[in-house]
Enzyme design. Sequence first.
Site, PDB file in Angstrom:
ATOM      1  N   ASP A  29     -84.324 -34.315  81.451  1.00  0.00           N
ATOM      2  CA  ASP A  29     -83.066 -35.056  81.305  1.00  0.00           C
ATOM      3  C   ASP A  29     -83.181 -36.448  81.928  1.00  0.00           C
ATOM      4  OD1 ASP A  29     -80.486 -35.489  80.574  1.00  0.00           O
ATOM      5  OD2 ASP A  29     -79.584 -34.186  82.086  1.00  0.00           O
ATOM      6  N   ASN A  31     -83.546 -39.522  80.084  1.00  0.00           N
ATOM      7  CA  ASN A  31     -84.276 -40.569  79.347  1.00  0.00           C
ATOM      8  C   ASN A  31     -83.367 -41.760  79.054  1.00  0.00           C
ATOM      9  OD1 ASN A  31     -86.355 -38.765  79.279  1.00  0.00           O
ATOM     10  ND2 ASN A  31     -86.187 -38.274  77.098  1.00  0.00           N
ATOM     11  N   GLY A  32     -82.143 -41.461  78.632  1.00  0.00           N
ATOM     12  CA  GLY A  32     -81.198 -42.525  78.277  1.00  0.00           C
ATOM     13  C   GLY A  32     -80.856 -43.382  79.491  1.00  0.00           C
ATOM     14  N   TRP A  34     -82.611 -43.733  82.205  1.00  0.00           N
ATOM     15  CA  TRP A  34     -83.814 -44.469  82.621  1.00  0.00           C
ATOM     16  C   TRP A  34     -83.889 -45.787  81.837  1.00  0.00           C
ATOM     17  CZ3 TRP A  34     -87.998 -46.413  80.007  1.00  0.00           C
ATOM     18  CH2 TRP A  34     -89.108 -46.807  80.780  1.00  0.00           C
ATOM     19  N   HIS A  46     -86.850 -42.149  75.573  1.00  0.00           N
ATOM     20  CA  HIS A  46     -87.483 -40.968  74.957  1.00  0.00           C
ATOM     21  C   HIS A  46     -88.991 -41.206  74.778  1.00  0.00           C
ATOM     22  CE1 HIS A  46     -83.610 -39.273  74.515  1.00  0.00           C
ATOM     23  NE2 HIS A  46     -83.220 -40.003  73.505  1.00  0.00           N
ATOM     24  N   SER A  74     -81.977 -29.716  71.703  1.00  0.00           N
ATOM     25  CA  SER A  74     -81.097 -28.543  71.705  1.00  0.00           C
ATOM     26  C   SER A  74     -80.291 -28.489  70.411  1.00  0.00           C
ATOM     27  CB  SER A  74     -80.140 -28.604  72.893  1.00  0.00           C
ATOM     28  OG  SER A  74     -79.113 -29.541  72.635  1.00  0.00           O
ATOM     29  N   THR A  75     -79.712 -27.334  70.148  1.00  0.00           N
ATOM     30  CA  THR A  75     -78.878 -27.186  68.947  1.00  0.00           C
ATOM     31  C   THR A  75     -77.655 -28.116  69.041  1.00  0.00           C
ATOM     32  OG1 THR A  75     -77.985 -25.222  70.063  1.00  0.00           O
ATOM     33  CG2 THR A  75     -79.506 -24.820  68.259  1.00  0.00           C
ATOM     34  N   GLU A  76     -77.323 -28.562  70.250  1.00  0.00           N
ATOM     35  CA  GLU A  76     -76.169 -29.464  70.438  1.00  0.00           C
ATOM     36  C   GLU A  76     -76.572 -30.938  70.259  1.00  0.00           C
ATOM     37  OE1 GLU A  76     -76.819 -26.847  72.699  1.00  0.00           O
ATOM     38  OE2 GLU A  76     -75.327 -25.684  71.591  1.00  0.00           O
ATOM     39  N   ARG A  80     -75.690 -36.291  68.453  1.00  0.00           N
ATOM     40  CA  ARG A  80     -76.021 -37.672  68.846  1.00  0.00           C
ATOM     41  C   ARG A  80     -76.074 -38.585  67.615  1.00  0.00           C
ATOM     42  NH1 ARG A  80     -79.843 -37.691  74.057  1.00  0.00           N
ATOM     43  NH2 ARG A  80     -78.737 -36.034  75.115  1.00  0.00           N
ATOM     44  N   LEU A 140    -103.275 -23.025  78.994  1.00  0.00           N
ATOM     45  CA  LEU A 140    -101.823 -23.155  79.146  1.00  0.00           C
ATOM     46  C   LEU A 140    -101.103 -23.113  77.786  1.00  0.00           C
ATOM     47  CD1 LEU A 140     -99.813 -25.356  81.441  1.00  0.00           C
ATOM     48  CD2 LEU A 140     -99.553 -25.848  79.040  1.00  0.00           C
ATOM     49  N   GLU A 216     -86.373 -19.403  89.997  1.00  0.00           N
ATOM     50  CA  GLU A 216     -85.932 -20.332  91.041  1.00  0.00           C
ATOM     51  C   GLU A 216     -85.552 -21.641  90.356  1.00  0.00           C
ATOM     52  OE1 GLU A 216     -85.629 -19.706  94.284  1.00  0.00           O
ATOM     53  OE2 GLU A 216     -86.241 -17.640  93.900  1.00  0.00           O
TER      54      GLU A 216
HETATM   55  C1  FPP Z   1     -82.573 -35.842  77.507  1.00  0.00           C
HETATM   56  O1  FPP Z   1     -82.322 -37.132  77.989  1.00  0.00           O
HETATM   57  C2  FPP Z   1     -83.721 -35.866  76.592  1.00  0.00           C
HETATM   58  C3  FPP Z   1     -83.690 -35.459  75.293  1.00  0.00           C
HETATM   59  C4  FPP Z   1     -82.513 -34.903  74.638  1.00  0.00           C
HETATM   60  C5  FPP Z   1     -84.871 -35.573  74.440  1.00  0.00           C
HETATM   61  C6  FPP Z   1     -86.123 -35.211  75.143  1.00  0.00           C
HETATM   62  C7  FPP Z   1     -87.268 -35.451  74.293  1.00  0.00           C
HETATM   63  C8  FPP Z   1     -88.442 -35.905  74.732  1.00  0.00           C
HETATM   64  C9  FPP Z   1     -88.728 -36.260  76.136  1.00  0.00           C
HETATM   65  C10 FPP Z   1     -89.582 -36.064  73.812  1.00  0.00           C
HETATM   66  C11 FPP Z   1     -89.869 -34.820  73.032  1.00  0.00           C
HETATM   67  C12 FPP Z   1     -91.227 -34.904  72.550  1.00  0.00           C
HETATM   68  C13 FPP Z   1     -92.008 -33.877  72.254  1.00  0.00           C
HETATM   69  C14 FPP Z   1     -93.412 -34.084  72.121  1.00  0.00           C
HETATM   70  C15 FPP Z   1     -91.535 -32.528  72.049  1.00  0.00           C
HETATM   71  P1  FPP Z   1     -80.957 -37.830  77.600  1.00  0.00           P
HETATM   72  O2  FPP Z   1     -81.159 -38.602  76.348  1.00  0.00           O
HETATM   73  O3  FPP Z   1     -79.878 -36.800  77.528  1.00  0.00           O
HETATM   74  O4  FPP Z   1     -80.746 -38.780  78.825  1.00  0.00           O
HETATM   75  P2  FPP Z   1     -79.344 -39.233  79.429  1.00  0.00           P
HETATM   76  O5  FPP Z   1     -78.667 -37.983  79.930  1.00  0.00           O
HETATM   77  O6  FPP Z   1     -79.747 -40.157  80.535  1.00  0.00           O
HETATM   78  O7  FPP Z   1     -78.586 -39.924  78.342  1.00  0.00           O
END
Ligand code: FPP
Length: 249
Positions: A29, A31-32, A34, A46, A74-76, A80, A140, A216
Amino acid sequence: MLFRSNSKAQQRTEIDADNIPQHIAIIMDGNGRWAKKRALPRVAGHREGMKAIEKVVRRASDLGVKALTLYAFSTENWKRPKTEVEFIMKLPSQFLDTYLPGLIENNVTITTIGDFDSLPEFTKEAVIKAIDRTKDNDGLVLNLALNYGSRKEIIDAVKSISELVKDEKLDIHDINEELFDQHLYTHNLEDPDLLIRTSGEQRLSNYLLWQLAYAEFYFTDKYWPEFGEEALDEAIIEYQHRKRRFGGL
Ligand code: FPP
């Protein structure tokens, strides 16, 4: 044996190789946020998040973690904006184009959980190719949760068990936890020992509700693109200081 870590977490700097969480589940969680902090578009977060995946997979594999289940979509998340969904859907193929040779070299097996059929064709093609090319590896397991929702998974399990009962292939009294497990998308995996969620949020967001019963939980304020080898070490060191009782004393 002790693995030396560069982590500076609370002076705990060594990882006990005999107590590595065998299965780690991660909610990637932040990415946005960041990206926003750097005045970049959300999708840049992302893209950066993808690089964090590679680092974490490599470190987890070196430490002897058996499985890593990553919540990629996720399904939710369909709610977006369309452009963001399209961007995220292209990430698996970009990730695999860049990193598949290295993953193969590291003996990683790729698997997925979730409603795979509803994904776009180009996403499915890239993932199917990676599954196929890594199927004989025995290192893995990198398990990608794509279009995954735990409640849907549980309902799907209930439906498939109900079918067996209806067709008189299963006696209702034989339904137990082991049988239920076998009808989940994760039937080939042990339950996670450790759940990590980045970005300071502390909730499950419909992730592995059944499987995380005794895991955990580890929460960090780091955004996912900032998470890497040392951050994983810190989470594992914290895990190793927990007392797991599984309901006992
Ligand atoms: C949540 O951050 C992140 C996601 C919903 C997407 C995650 C996907 C990846 C990191 C790449 C997937 C790639 C592969 C190879 C499977 P957010 O967008 O909800 O961040 P925010 O809460 O700050 O807005």
